[in-house]
Design an enzyme around this catalytic site. Structure first.
Site, PDB file in Angstrom:
ATOM      1  N   ASP A   1       0.802  -1.099  -0.007  1.00 29.78           N
ATOM      2  CA  ASP A   1       0.123  -0.150   0.230  1.00 29.78           C
ATOM      3  C   ASP A   1       0.858   1.537   0.035  1.00 29.78           C
ATOM      4  OD1 ASP A   1      -2.471   1.412  -0.217  1.00 29.78           O
ATOM      5  OD2 ASP A   1      -2.724   1.681   2.784  1.00 29.78           O
TER       6      ASP A   1
ATOM      7  N   GLU B   1       2.731   4.591  -4.353  1.00 33.28           N
ATOM      8  CA  GLU B   1       2.688   5.951  -5.295  1.00 33.28           C
ATOM      9  C   GLU B   1       3.829   6.473  -5.428  1.00 33.28           C
ATOM     10  OE1 GLU B   1      -1.051   4.601  -4.368  1.00 33.28           O
ATOM     11  OE2 GLU B   1       0.467   6.030  -2.408  1.00 33.28           O
TER      12      GLU B   1
ATOM     13  N   ASP C   1      -9.266   3.897  -2.780  1.00 29.48           N
ATOM     14  CA  ASP C   1      -9.736   4.167  -1.851  1.00 29.48           C
ATOM     15  C   ASP C   1     -10.637   4.570  -2.471  1.00 29.48           C
ATOM     16  OD1 ASP C   1      -8.016   3.101   0.369  1.00 29.48           O
ATOM     17  OD2 ASP C   1      -7.098   5.022   0.667  1.00 29.48           O
TER      18      ASP C   1
END
Length: 941
Positions: A396, A399, A477
């Site tokens: 997670d 990015e 999300d």
């Protein structure tokens, strides 16, 4: 800098199509200066259309008309590589999308020639590529993108972004797939890959036209045209690879929450699934299992013996997946930080020191996965971590996400010391989009090191085209609302069309609180997605299937039992995807790409010969919807669990004969593997639907939301419609009896958007009247409205006619954060406050927009100017005017230039947009976006 192709191309048609494929379209551009020369020299690398049989030879060096791209055949029949020039071809970086990068570099033998030749312009260091296709072409792909299935008319920017609470108009999400699938009018299909890791604009807003724009030299790879979309996706897979074959257990249902915060809670949740007879094969551990959010550690109080917990889970037939983030706490004595520092694995700043950014543990350093030594170091940590009974790993925040920054990531000036075969030493802008994929690759390799006889399972949030070789993904999300439930279908389908078949949304929505009807409906369709996982954020109500009452629990049970009966079929589809590159879940038009009526359908999808029809509307069940079926014999069927809140299924041909080995669910919820009963069944009587107990808003002033509101004071009369975007539909200047806003109740007028895309979130939401002050009460005439734009954000507008200067209408607009997710460190997705008024041109031939720019220059734009964007010192210096020369008046708009990063003028037929744009950035509770501005009518000398 790339020297060829430096002047702007003026022709509106910027591509050439082989007359053998598109003879009628070719007649349209034959006179264009960009039309290819036939035939070109018989050289290996060509410009324009080559002769039918091109001989091998030296690379072409001859000059050619500006705009033509040089090309070579690569990979297989129908696949071509295009470059802006020979110099550009040499300057292009290595491919990170191709599974075998050398295959992009090696010309193949063969006499076929491209049916489509892109055109190119290089301006400075930006390469722009344009491909024109026949009228009636439909566009898909673009990877992980919100919004509709058909991408025609949309624009995407490939820049991996922590996009908590994204909306349908968000232009950058967590993954980058610079890829477009075009379905042509005759049903044939064509694919285009812009093989660049850089930030890339994919612009599909012009009909039948694909535009790519990105810095530096990059190749365009085209696939086809082939006879069907499936052939294009299979050809793409030969370039970028296929999905890693998932472990069988990973195709069951997964239950997740941020966070199940102790071993006892984890085991209790799994026991409840078993006791209630609801299938579940996997439970997930979010960041709270860690010791102070330090990766590769366990909290000694809440998870004192993870191996023992894993053994207990395995005894009930349940696997566990654990999160690992890239942000490593900067703390001496922490073994991961110490070993990483010793191995010199951290991303550097421009000055050579390690970059430090804040994430969950506080100050963090970040592994540079572009280096082989870093990937080996990380893989060894993963190998040791797996020994704790870990079955799968969740990457997670990769990015990479960084808190307390407006960009939500690290500076583009940071330095990666990449291996030579992937690009060498580059700044972060070069590697940003592949950082998540390289992390997933390292994690995958670590799991292989831990056990060579088990298939790894890795889930990644960030990725790049080709990530499917290492990891599954989810759609990020999302929000607990009907819009996001609807959007989850096209998002999963787009990922499949872009090479990533193993994906799904957070069922029920991650942020916010689902209602029973929403959760049950979402589980109904989510149970049939390739990856099926329920997940919700901290602070929300419980989102397990039994949390919403007995009726919703029964719907979830039936939905998941249905999935488990179909697991051998789903497993077979994954085997075919792994071997051949076919999507697992495919859009309905895959059944008949010649039928234009199937191309926009996004509430139905195919699982092989199964057609799944869902309802994403709160007021209709799937049984109440009219479903369009492709040509052929389709029989409705089910397993005796027919329910109005579950999708409808159709079967082509009457039976499913799975070729994969059947899966047997392990544990107390074991299911029958025999699929011989999958035939057309009689309709069963519908059992009762989930009751609709969604509570209406109790916000102050809600009773006024359906009443048009007049604001009348001084020189102005304004009419406001709260129930559609809070739109101001008229603005009348009383002394001159002139109406300046052009609107109907349902369109135009004055409104705001929350993004750079036209009609992004904020244009259709119902606004609530928060406050209203009346002139007779001694206050200025004013009204305050709010619209929920999702993700914990509201658009607020305060409209007032000033008491001390009644000649002025003042509008204070803002995007405010009310409850943005902790998952993004208190910051929202990227948003832009876009003020969008549509003014009436009382005398269209006699009006101009005039102002003095910040640089002191006098500017004037007439209707012939078209659309004009004003940035930097070309912005108005705080005031611009709509001047009507016929009657000698000006509508003056004043604003604070520090709040406005861009102004836009767009002339329509009889109307004009004069837009004010804020900067684009995330917002927190303390950092709203605001534009305060005023309107006044003045006499013009």
């Amino acid at each position: 800098m790339l020297s060829p192709c430096t002047r702007r191309i003026s022709s509106p048609l910027l591509a050439s199509l082989s007359h053998s494929r598109f003879h009628s379209h070719q007649r349209e551009y034959r006179g264009s200066p960009l039309a290819p020369r036939l035939p070109p020299p018989p050289l290996r690398c060509f410009r324009g259309s080559p002769p039918p049989a091109a001989a091998a030879g030296a690379v072409a060096t001859m000059a050619a008309p500006v705009g033509e791209m040089v090309w070579v055949p690569v990979l297989e029949e129908g696949v071509f590589r295009f470059d802006a020039s020979e110099e550009a071809r040499s300057a292009a970086g290595p491919s990170l999308s191709f599974v075998e990068p050398r295959r992009r570099e090696e010309p193949r033998e063969g006499g076929d020639r491209p049916a489509v030749v892109p055109a190119c312009e290089v301006a400075g260091n930006v390469q722009k590529v344009v491909i024109k296709l026949p009228s009636g072409t439909s566009f898909y792909g673009t990877g992980e993108a919100s919004g509709p299935l058909e991408r025609t008319g949309k624009r995407v920017f490939t820049w991996n972004t922590d996009a908590w609470g994204f909306g349908p108009g968000t232009t950058s999400l967590y993954q980058s797939h610079p890829w477009v699938l075009a379905v042509l009018p005759d049903g044939k299909a064509f694919g285009v890959l812009a093989d660049t890791t850089r930030r890339c604009e994919i612009d599909l807003r012009q009909e039948c036209t694909i535009k790519f724009s990105a810095p530096s030299a990059y190749p365009i790879i085209t696939f086809g045209p082939y006879n069907s979309p499936a052939e294009v996706t299979m050809s793409l897979s030969h370039a970028i690879g296929t999905v890693a074959m998932p472990p069988k257990w990973s195709l069951g249902y997964h239950q997740c929450r941020w966070s199940y915060d102790s071993s006892e809670k984890v085991l209790k949740v799994v026991r409840t699934f078993r006791e209630k007879g609801i299938p579940c094969d996997v439970i997930w551990m979010d960041i709270d299992y860690m010791d102070g959010f330090r990766c590769f550690t366990f909290d000694g109080n809440r998870f004192p013996d993870p191996k023992s917990m894993a053994d207990d889970l395995h005894s009930t037939g349940c696997k566990s997946i654990w999160m690992l983030d890239p942000g490593i706490k900067k703390e001496k004595g922490y073994f991961v930080y110490d070993s990483g520092s010793e191995t010199d694995v951290w991303i550097k700043k421009a000055d050579g020191s390690p970059f430090i950014g804040e994430v969950w543990p506080g100050d963090c350093v970040f592994p540079d996965f572009t280096c082989e030594r870093t990937r080996t170091w990380w893989a060894s940590l993963v190998r040791d971590f797996v020994s704790n009974g870990v079955d799968g790993i969740w990457n997670d925040m990769n990015e990479p996400a960084v808190f307390k920054t407006t960009t939500k990531t690290m500076p583009e000036s940071n330095i990666h010391r990449g291996d030579a075969d992937i690009g060498g030493v580059q700044n972060h802008s070069y590697y940003h989009n592949v950082y998540g994929m390289l992390m997933a690759r390292s994690t995958y390799e670590g799991m292989v090191m831990a056990s060579t006889d088990k298939r790894p399972f890795v889930l990644t949030r960030a990725g790049f085209i080709g990530s499917q070789r290492y990891a599954a993904t989810w759609t990020g999300d999302n929000l607990s609302n009907w819009e996001h439930m609807h959007m989850s279908l096209p998002m999963v389908l787009q990922l499949g069309l872009s090479g990533q078949p193993l994906s799904g949304p957070d069922i029920g929505g991650f942020a916010g609180n689902a209602t029973p009807k929403l959760f049950g409906r979402w589980m109904g369709v989510g149970a049939l997605f390739p990856f099926s996982r329920g997940h919700s954020e901290t602070g929300s109500i419980d989102h397990e299937p039994w949390s919403f009452g007995e009726e919703c629990e029964e719907v979830c049970r039936l939905a998941l039992l249905r999935r488990y009966r179909l697991l051998p079929h789903i497993y077979t589809l994954f085997y075919l995807s792994h071997k051949k590159g076919a999507p697992v879940a495919a859009p309905l038009f895959f059944a008949d790409s010649q039928d234009p009526g199937l191309r926009k359908i996004e509430t139905s999808f195919l699982l092989g010969p199964l057609l799944i029809c869902a309802s994403t509307s709160p007021d209709k069940g799937a049984h109440e919807c009219a479903h369009k079926l492709p040509k052929g014999v389709w029989s409705r069927f089910d397993f005796g669990d027919s329910h109005p809140d579950l999708p409808v299924m159709y079967l082509q041909g009457g039976a499913i004969l799975p070729v994969g080995r059947p899966i047997k669910h392990v544990g107390e919820a074991s299911l029958d593997d025999d699929l011989s009963l999958i035939v057309s069944l009689d309709e069963n009587e519908m059992i009762s639907p989930i009751p609709d107990i969604d509570e209406p808003s109790g916000q102050e002033g809600a009773e006024l939301s359906k009443i048009p509101i007049d604001l009348k004071s001084g020189d102005w009369l304004l009419k406001v419609v709260p129930w559609i975007g809070g739109r101001i539909i008229s603005m009348t200047h009383l002394p001159t009896d002139s109406q300046w806003l052009h609107s109907r109740i349902e369109i135009n007028g004055y409104e705001e958007y929350s993004g750079t895309e036209y009609r992004s979130a904020g244009c259709t939401e119902e606004y609530k009247v928060v406050r209203r002050y009346l002139e007779q009460s001694g206050e200025e005439e004013s009204i305050c409205l709010e619209g929920d734009i999702g993700g914990g954000l509201v658009l607020q507008r305060h409209i007032s006619i000033l008491k001390d200067n009644p000649k002025i209408v003042q509008i204070n607009s803002s995007i405010q954060a009310r409850s943005v997710g902790a998952g993004s460190g208190g910051f929202s997705r990227l948003v832009c406050l876009r003020v969008h008024p549509t003014f009436t041109l009382l005398h269209p031939t006699e009006v101009v927009v005039a102002f003095t720019a910040i640089n002191g220059s006098k500017q004037e734009f007439s209707p012939e100017s078209g659309e004009v964007t004003l940035e930097g010192d070309l912005r108005p210096n705080g005031e611009w005017m709509l001047v009507d020369k016929c009657v000698g008046v000006s509508l003056v708009n004043t604003f604070d230039p520090s709040q406005v990063s861009k102004c836009l003028v767009h002339w329509g037929t009889g109307d004009l947009n004069m837009e004010l744009w804020s900067e684009e950035r995330p917002v927190s509770k303390d950092t709203p976006l605001t534009i305060c501005h005023q309107y006044e009518l003045r006499q013009t000398c």
